[in-house]
Design an enzyme around this catalytic site. Sequence first.
Site: not given
Lengths: 492, 484, 96
Positions: A78, A157, A181
Amino acid sequence: MTDLTKLTLAEARDGLAKGDYTSVELTEAHLKSMEAHRNLNAYITETPDKAIEMAKASDAKRAKGDAGNMEGLPIAVKDLFCTEGVQTTAASHILEGFKPEYESTVTSKLFDNGAVMLGKANLDEFAMGSANTSSYYGNVINPWKGKDGKDLVPGGSSGGSAAAVAGGMALAATGTDTGGSIRQPASYCGIVGLKPTYGRCSRWGVVAFASSLDQAGPMTKTVRDAAIMLGSMAGHDAKDSTSAPMAVPDFEAALTGDIRGMKIGIPKEYRVEGMPEEITKLWDNGVAMLRDAGAEVVDVTLPHTKYALGTYYIVAPAEASSNLARYDGLRYGQRVMDEGDSLDDMYSKSRAAGFGKEVQRRIMIGTYVLSAGYYDAYYNKALKVRRRIYEDFANAFGTVDTILAPTAPSAAFAIGENEDDPVKMYLNDVFTVPASLAGLPGLSLPAGLSSEGLPLGLQLIGKPFDEETVLRVGGVLESAANFTAKPFGQEG
Amino acid sequence: MSYIIEGSTGPWEIVVGLEVHCQVVSNSKLFSGASTKFGNEANSNVSLVDAAMPGMLPVINEECVRQAVKTGLGLKAQINKESVFSRKNYFYADLPQGYQISQFDKPIVGKGTIILDMPDGTTKSVGIERLHLEQDAGKSMHDQDPKYSHIDLNRSGVALMEIVSDPDIRTPEEAGAYLTKLRAIVRYLGTCDGNMNEGSMRCDANVSVRRPGEPFGTRCEIKNVNSIRFVMQAIEIEAKRQVEVLESGGEIIQQTRLFDQRLGETRAMRSKEMAHDYRYFPDPDLLPLVFDDAFVAEIEKTLPELPDEKKARFINENGLSAYDAGVLVAEKEKADYYEIVAKGRDGKLAANWVITNLFGALNKAEVGIADSPVTAENLGKLIDLISNDTISGRIAKDVFEIMIETGEDPEKIVEEKGLKQITDTGAIEAAIDEVIAANPDKVQEIRDGKDRMLGWFVGQVMKSTGGKANPGMVNKMLRDKILG
Amino acid sequence: MSSLDKETVRRIAYLSRINVSEEGLTELAGDLTRILDFVEELQEVDVEGCEPLTSVADLTLPLRKDEVTDGNIQQKVLSNAPMTDAGCFVVPKVVE
């Protein structure tokens, strides 16, 4: 030869060990898949050269008989984890071009354990979002399609991470979870996502959103994969004062398949008004599966559940407003400065141009709830309610081993939906936020399909630092649910 | 001591509280492992934490915690075994995080006291409200370029102790005495080097005026004054300004002001359109700082004798006056010097020599005690030379002058210059006989009862021996010869 | 208490150092008000005698040894800066 992008982490690990293929082959297959699926926009930065280089080094290491737990396994990272020498953006314009001179603790551990980085996965800007529609680098598209064929959000997210894993563009990915997330995008993309206990994984080198909530975790194809990867991410870090000084257990060993006599709590407050029938059914099915496996299902009460979202949307923006003050165009990142500008002009212009709308909104809400005259009514009040939520869980865990609930109130929705009102978007986190506020481990795994044929996740919430129970029960639920559906293009 | 400003409408009293920032003596910074050294190349003593790179986290330095507790103990203050670090949010070029990690409602040290030693020998007690730990900011330099400022983060993150007094100070002199004493305490403790001109001790003064006995007036804060003398001046000037404003019917606006020592005035800092709102909240990157009684007890064991205790000992054991004792303990180096001189000698005599002669000479030469040309050992030897009648007190003063100039050993000076006192009866008798023979009329005067003339004879004998004759012997022998 | 006017938003924007246009202020006032309305329900929770929960980490602050273990990385500190000179970061002139 089998399609290497369809392997699980565990299968690839075993295949590498047996010499069925090399890390370079595994990595190349994924790089090819990334190229083929660029339309999904799962990555902000692809690092093919670095990946091949790491894979080569890994194969050499293995040849010397020195293989780590993640040896040779290609993953997505990420783009909230700082990676040395590789652009790290947090999906924000303000960090465009930023190349950290350091490697986050979690990625260091993964790389030390042999993992290969394929690239930096897309996300909501500064991890603020539930649809991955706030990234400066464009929306991520869910590999799954509804019946009408519209592009769907992957959740957020960690949307790029989830899409990469679901779409065969990485064997696994790192995610971070502040209010859901990891779990919510895992649910939307039909994969497994584990948010560990707060303090289990070091936050050092992870771009901060809300420090008291942020926690890194694995996003994988199976529960076993999550156990394997967490083992390489977790551990005490003296550089993070909130990191727990606890030994890392063998998480994979927790997958015994035996949950007989375990007590599973069902929180009645999660049966929220207007919850879609298919979510209720999914949950009921989950309950039945665990009961069939010999677990005892009991009702628990978490009375302050309905206040969790409100609490979260005060606490997280408050911390964020302060955490994001460092993006001022002075030492790194984007600067906007015109002739004759004052320092304040430079700050205000750089931040206006550098931050997207949702980030700006959250900074301002956070600034407001901390400001003189409002601190007690909002921020301090939220901290007190947070304690109530924390106590609710502590009470429930006095009688049960883990709690079962849906991960999200719906399946993935179309890109563009829920964008008219920020609050509408926040409601996607209703089931994930409480465990975040209490710092508890939460595992989402795909357990069924919606009427649209989209994946739906169930969530297991555990006691602090009891990821093992969550994984064990998750493993049983995974087998029982036997979720085999694949997104478009990944079938077979 | 009362200090009243006589305005045209009546008397005004001033009320002062001081906030002093003391840089903590430690090797590394409060929350990072970078060095605290001064004077290195710009941005070299900076870690990625100090530069507030994304994802960097603070980890506290235990020595800074110990130093704060130690200082708290030195201030006889309450030690809070649980304290909390909060973020003070504001934007500034030399504040990389966009917030300063400080302590807000739960400081590490609570209420304490400082005893001021006033110049007239009296004492006054001033309350300490709190002491807390916080990060220093970096440095902005404005002279390098007409359009730009340069930012050096070497100091960013160095530990500071902010020590806040109660508004108990009533005169500029008390403010001076407070700073002097506080500086002495932290120097004795070794928790701060106390150098105001180098910025390792900085003072903000909150000043207000009121009619005697009335409630406190609105205060102004004078920022960053860098010497004790300037703090005293700034308070005096600011108080006068406030009286003038009030007496002309104006109102005091609470604001931050700067002291311009060149112009001898305070002026408001360029005020922002919208004021600060620091939005303090507990730093979620840090947990409550908690320690036990044993931690405090360990530190307590390392406490040195502090100025107040030392002063009491000098008074009680060495027989010094409160004033002399106060002067000696004001700086640890002075007290240490004195203790060497006084060791095994008459404490009062030693104090006289140290305070009157040595400090007088050093002040005149504008030299600090650390750079004194006369070592404590040599000054001790000089006193011994007087005590054992090797030289007279008067000759000792001459020897001391030479010591100040050359730094030489007094024994060597006395030897080389032949300044040894004449104690040989024959030599003194010869000198006396000579004077008597030359002044028969004066001898008669004494014999007629004019005792005072004896002093004149002593003087003449001393003169003829170059001051070296033992004055006691001269006196006795003269008396025997003339009156005997 | 939860309806934000434009002036309040202007002040928040200033404290946040985010440039917002006049139209932007109006839009933000609406958005922020909706968010505040949303969190308003917290006010009904009884938190009598409840200590604020600032961290879920059930720990106290770990202490670090006082050793110089970092620094002397000027190049790394400055490498991402938009503007530097003589080993320093450079910003528009600051007036006090």
